[in-house]
Design a protein around this motif. Structure first.
Motif, mmCIF file in Angstrom:
data_model
loop_
_atom_site.group_PDB
_atom_site.id
_atom_site.type_symbol
_atom_site.label_atom_id
_atom_site.label_comp_id
_atom_site.label_asym_id
_atom_site.label_seq_id
_atom_site.Cartn_x
_atom_site.Cartn_y
_atom_site.Cartn_z
ATOM 1 N N ILE A 192 0.823 -1.160 0.046
ATOM 2 C CA ILE A 192 -0.076 0.366 -0.328
ATOM 3 C C ILE A 192 0.920 1.209 -0.089
ATOM 4 C CG2 ILE A 192 -2.294 1.038 1.594
ATOM 5 C CD1 ILE A 192 -2.970 -1.805 2.666
ATOM 6 N N ARG A 193 1.592 1.110 0.279
ATOM 7 C CA ARG A 193 2.635 2.437 0.931
ATOM 8 C C ARG A 193 3.535 2.385 -0.750
ATOM 9 N NH1 ARG A 193 4.242 -0.087 5.584
ATOM 10 N NH2 ARG A 193 6.446 -0.433 4.905
ATOM 11 N N GLY A 194 3.680 1.560 -1.225
ATOM 12 C CA GLY A 194 4.796 1.838 -2.390
ATOM 13 C C GLY A 194 6.353 1.426 -2.042
ATOM 14 N N ASP A 195 6.098 0.628 -0.577
ATOM 15 C CA ASP A 195 7.414 0.013 -1.088
ATOM 16 C C ASP A 195 7.784 -0.972 -1.539
ATOM 17 O OD1 ASP A 195 8.331 1.953 1.516
ATOM 18 O OD2 ASP A 195 7.350 0.352 2.847
ATOM 19 N N VAL A 196 6.573 -1.956 -2.021
ATOM 20 C CA VAL A 196 6.911 -3.033 -2.701
ATOM 21 C C VAL A 196 5.470 -2.539 -3.904
ATOM 22 C CG1 VAL A 196 6.856 -5.663 -2.661
ATOM 23 C CG2 VAL A 196 7.603 -4.474 -0.671
ATOM 24 N N LYS A 197 6.250 -3.025 -5.520
ATOM 25 C CA LYS A 197 5.651 -2.698 -6.142
ATOM 26 C C LYS A 197 4.362 -3.665 -6.630
ATOM 27 C CE LYS A 197 8.324 0.876 -6.533
ATOM 28 N NZ LYS A 197 7.263 2.530 -5.734
ATOM 29 N N ASN A 198 5.099 -5.042 -6.599
ATOM 30 C CA ASN A 198 4.037 -5.933 -7.174
ATOM 31 C C ASN A 198 3.712 -6.577 -6.603
ATOM 32 O OD1 ASN A 198 3.515 -7.992 -8.234
ATOM 33 N ND2 ASN A 198 5.356 -9.025 -9.464
ATOM 34 N N VAL A 199 2.851 -7.069 -5.416
ATOM 35 C CA VAL A 199 1.601 -7.899 -4.485
ATOM 36 C C VAL A 199 2.095 -9.259 -4.633
ATOM 37 C CG1 VAL A 199 -0.113 -8.582 -5.670
ATOM 38 C CG2 VAL A 199 0.201 -7.777 -3.241
ATOM 39 N N HIS A 200 2.679 -9.999 -5.603
ATOM 40 C CA HIS A 200 2.868 -11.036 -5.786
ATOM 41 C C HIS A 200 4.807 -11.936 -5.754
ATOM 42 C CE1 HIS A 200 -0.518 -11.388 -7.632
ATOM 43 N NE2 HIS A 200 -1.168 -10.478 -8.460
ATOM 44 N N THR A 201 4.948 -10.563 -5.149
ATOM 45 C CA THR A 201 6.692 -10.883 -5.047
ATOM 46 C C THR A 201 6.723 -11.996 -3.239
ATOM 47 O OG1 THR A 201 7.354 -8.611 -5.372
ATOM 48 C CG2 THR A 201 9.134 -9.421 -3.538
ATOM 49 N N VAL A 202 5.603 -11.908 -2.976
ATOM 50 C CA VAL A 202 5.451 -13.230 -2.247
ATOM 51 C C VAL A 202 4.142 -14.073 -2.563
ATOM 52 C CG1 VAL A 202 5.110 -14.241 0.226
ATOM 53 C CG2 VAL A 202 6.772 -11.616 -0.119
ATOM 54 N N ARG A 203 4.993 -15.352 -2.648
ATOM 55 C CA ARG A 203 4.049 -16.309 -2.894
ATOM 56 C C ARG A 203 3.865 -16.903 -2.279
ATOM 57 N NH1 ARG A 203 8.202 -20.509 -6.289
ATOM 58 N NH2 ARG A 203 5.628 -21.040 -6.699
ATOM 59 N N THR A 204 2.162 -17.242 -2.331
ATOM 60 C CA THR A 204 0.925 -18.162 -1.209
ATOM 61 C C THR A 204 0.613 -18.480 -1.505
ATOM 62 O OG1 THR A 204 -0.629 -16.347 -1.182
ATOM 63 C CG2 THR A 204 1.098 -15.131 -0.121
ATOM 64 N N GLY A 205 -0.511 -18.777 -0.886
ATOM 65 C CA GLY A 205 -1.916 -19.830 -1.503
ATOM 66 C C GLY A 205 -1.716 -20.995 -2.457
ATOM 67 N N ILE A 206 -2.424 -20.234 -2.938
ATOM 68 C CA ILE A 206 -2.347 -21.489 -4.669
ATOM 69 C C ILE A 206 -0.682 -22.133 -5.444
ATOM 70 C CG2 ILE A 206 -3.895 -22.205 -7.068
ATOM 71 C CD1 ILE A 206 -5.699 -22.296 -4.682
ATOM 72 N N GLU A 207 -0.149 -21.537 -5.099
ATOM 73 C CA GLU A 207 1.063 -21.707 -5.489
ATOM 74 C C GLU A 207 1.562 -22.672 -4.460
ATOM 75 O OE1 GLU A 207 3.485 -19.000 -7.562
ATOM 76 O OE2 GLU A 207 2.793 -17.764 -6.648
ATOM 77 N N TYR A 208 1.629 -22.933 -3.294
ATOM 78 C CA TYR A 208 1.679 -23.763 -1.760
ATOM 79 C C TYR A 208 1.521 -24.518 -1.925
ATOM 80 C CZ TYR A 208 4.740 -21.211 1.551
ATOM 81 O OH TYR A 208 5.484 -20.805 2.133
ATOM 82 N N MET A 209 0.096 -24.819 -2.441
ATOM 83 C CA MET A 209 -0.640 -26.358 -3.311
ATOM 84 C C MET A 209 -0.389 -26.645 -3.779
ATOM 85 S SD MET A 209 -3.241 -28.940 -2.049
ATOM 86 C CE MET A 209 -3.823 -27.756 -1.072
ATOM 87 N N THR A 210 -0.265 -26.257 -4.936
ATOM 88 C CA THR A 210 0.795 -27.042 -6.242
ATOM 89 C C THR A 210 2.861 -27.401 -6.462
ATOM 90 O OG1 THR A 210 1.680 -24.483 -7.072
ATOM 91 C CG2 THR A 210 -0.310 -25.751 -8.078
ATOM 92 N N TYR A 211 2.968 -26.895 -4.347
ATOM 93 C CA TYR A 211 4.084 -26.899 -4.519
ATOM 94 C C TYR A 211 4.248 -27.659 -3.384
ATOM 95 C CZ TYR A 211 8.111 -26.782 -1.280
ATOM 96 O OH TYR A 211 9.199 -26.697 -0.862
ATOM 97 N N LEU A 212 3.277 -28.116 -2.751
ATOM 98 C CA LEU A 212 2.548 -29.406 -1.993
ATOM 99 C C LEU A 212 3.010 -30.775 -2.607
ATOM 100 C CD1 LEU A 212 2.665 -30.929 0.911
ATOM 101 C CD2 LEU A 212 0.509 -29.707 1.065
#
Length: 348
Positions: free
Chosen positions: A220-240
């Motif tokens: 929100i502050r703009g320190d990180v431009k890409n919200v997908h820089t941290v992988r979460t959720g469905i990507e964790y399930m595919t990884y597992l």
């Protein structure tokens, strides 16, 4: 005429099994004979048997096990090769590191049940966030780690790279930037032990953790431009899913399988255990075996619609466990039960 062979009593079999173990295991074999204590010992023996035939074990952490300092026993389990994967809430992932760098600033509140709303407000005014009887210091723990991990987030963001929450924590620990701030013996940090082994970690629902909230604020502050820089959720399930499929194949020719040791309930348990029915029903990988061992430590009572309080056999109907899968449930406080089971498995 041959004399009838006398059936050995359970307590004698347990004593024999504990012969080459240490004093904690011998104590369990002697005193833990009935009810939840017997279930605890049965689960510990089942865990041990699962590993003996070449099985792997996933441990899931719900609640506030890191703040409860489960790392004292869990880290040794990881180092000794008794744990092969961790599934935890975002809180457990970060709180192990909070404790690592700010342990001396934590405060215990033994009489927490007697706190008034005004007492709680005073704790908030001092930036002390309470978890049952333990207060986590915001400035020394949370803000210190926020500053350190934000540097990792922005670095990855600028490079167009993306990593899972646990990978960012591994990077932070391996960088050595926190070493001068350690306030506990590093051998008692389960996340450090996991980083040394490069253990697979799954963190479902990371977004609701303190660092997940801080990451959202950074976006929100703009320190990180890409919200997908941290992988979460469905990507964790595919990884597992890929990890489970690949690992199961390496165990297929032997007797081993992948076991599931669940501490608490909620998303830390429900998210990973669902990978098997997904592999079977949605990907049609019928050759992938079910979980080969199941144990849950929980103080949740069986109630209408409750996942945390559901008995293990309910999981059969969802294609998670087989009718023949060794199943155990210990209805007690995990901070008491888990270290004892780990001590048995470690031979202490």
């Amino acid at each position: 005429m041959k004399a009838k062979r006398q059936k050995q009593r359970p307590e004698d079999l347990n004593a024999k099994r504990a012969t080459r173990k240490g004093p904690i295991s011998k104590y369990l074999a002697r005193h833990y004979r009935h009810f939840n204590s017997a279930a605890l010992l049965d689960a510990a023996k089942g865990y041990e048997d699962h590993l003996k035939v070449g099985g792997k074990m996933f441990v899931t952490l719900a609640g506030a096990m890191s703040t409860a300092e489960l790392g004292i026993s869990l880290a040794e389990m990881i180092r000794r090769g008794k744990v092969h994967g961790i599934v935890c809430t975002g809180a457990n992932l970060e709180e192990d590191v909070f404790n690592l760098v700010a342990h001396d600033y934590y405060e215990r509140v033994p009489g927490y049940r007697d706190l008034t709303a005004d007492d709680e407000q005073k704790l908030l005014d001092r930036h002390m966030n309470r978890v049952t009887d333990t207060c986590i210091p915001e400035m020394e723990a949370m803000r210190r780690i926020e500053k350190a991990v934000l540097a990792e987030w922005t670095k990855a963001d600028a490079a167009g790279e993306r990593y899972f929450p646990h990978e960012f924590m591994y990077k932070l620990l391996r960088s050595g930037v926190l070493e001068k701030s350690y306030q506990i013996d590093p051998k008692n940090s389960w996340l450090l032990a996991a980083a040394e082994k490069n253990l697979p970690i799954i963190v479902p629902g990371w977004e609701d953790a303190t660092l997940g909230n801080m990451f959202a604020a950074a976006v929100i502050r703009g320190d990180v431009k890409n919200v997908h820089t941290v992988r979460t959720g469905i990507e964790y399930m595919t990884y597992l899913a890929e990890y489970y499929t690949k690992t199961a194949k390496t165990l297929k020719n032997g007797e081993g399988s992948i076991g599931f040791f669940q501490i608490g309930g909620g998303i830390a348990g429900d998210f990973p255990i669902c990978v098997v029915p997904m592999l079977h029903q949605d990907l049609e990988r019928s050759e992938v075996p079910l979980w080969g061992y199941f144990c849950q430590i929980s103080d949740s009572t069986t109630s209408y619609g409750s996942y945390s309080g559901a008995v293990p056999n309910e999981k059969i109907t969802w294609g998670k466990l087989a009718s023949s899968t060794p199943k155990f449930i210990v209805e007690s406080d995990a901070t008491i039960v888990a270290p004892l089971i780990f001590s048995w498995v470690l031979g202490e």
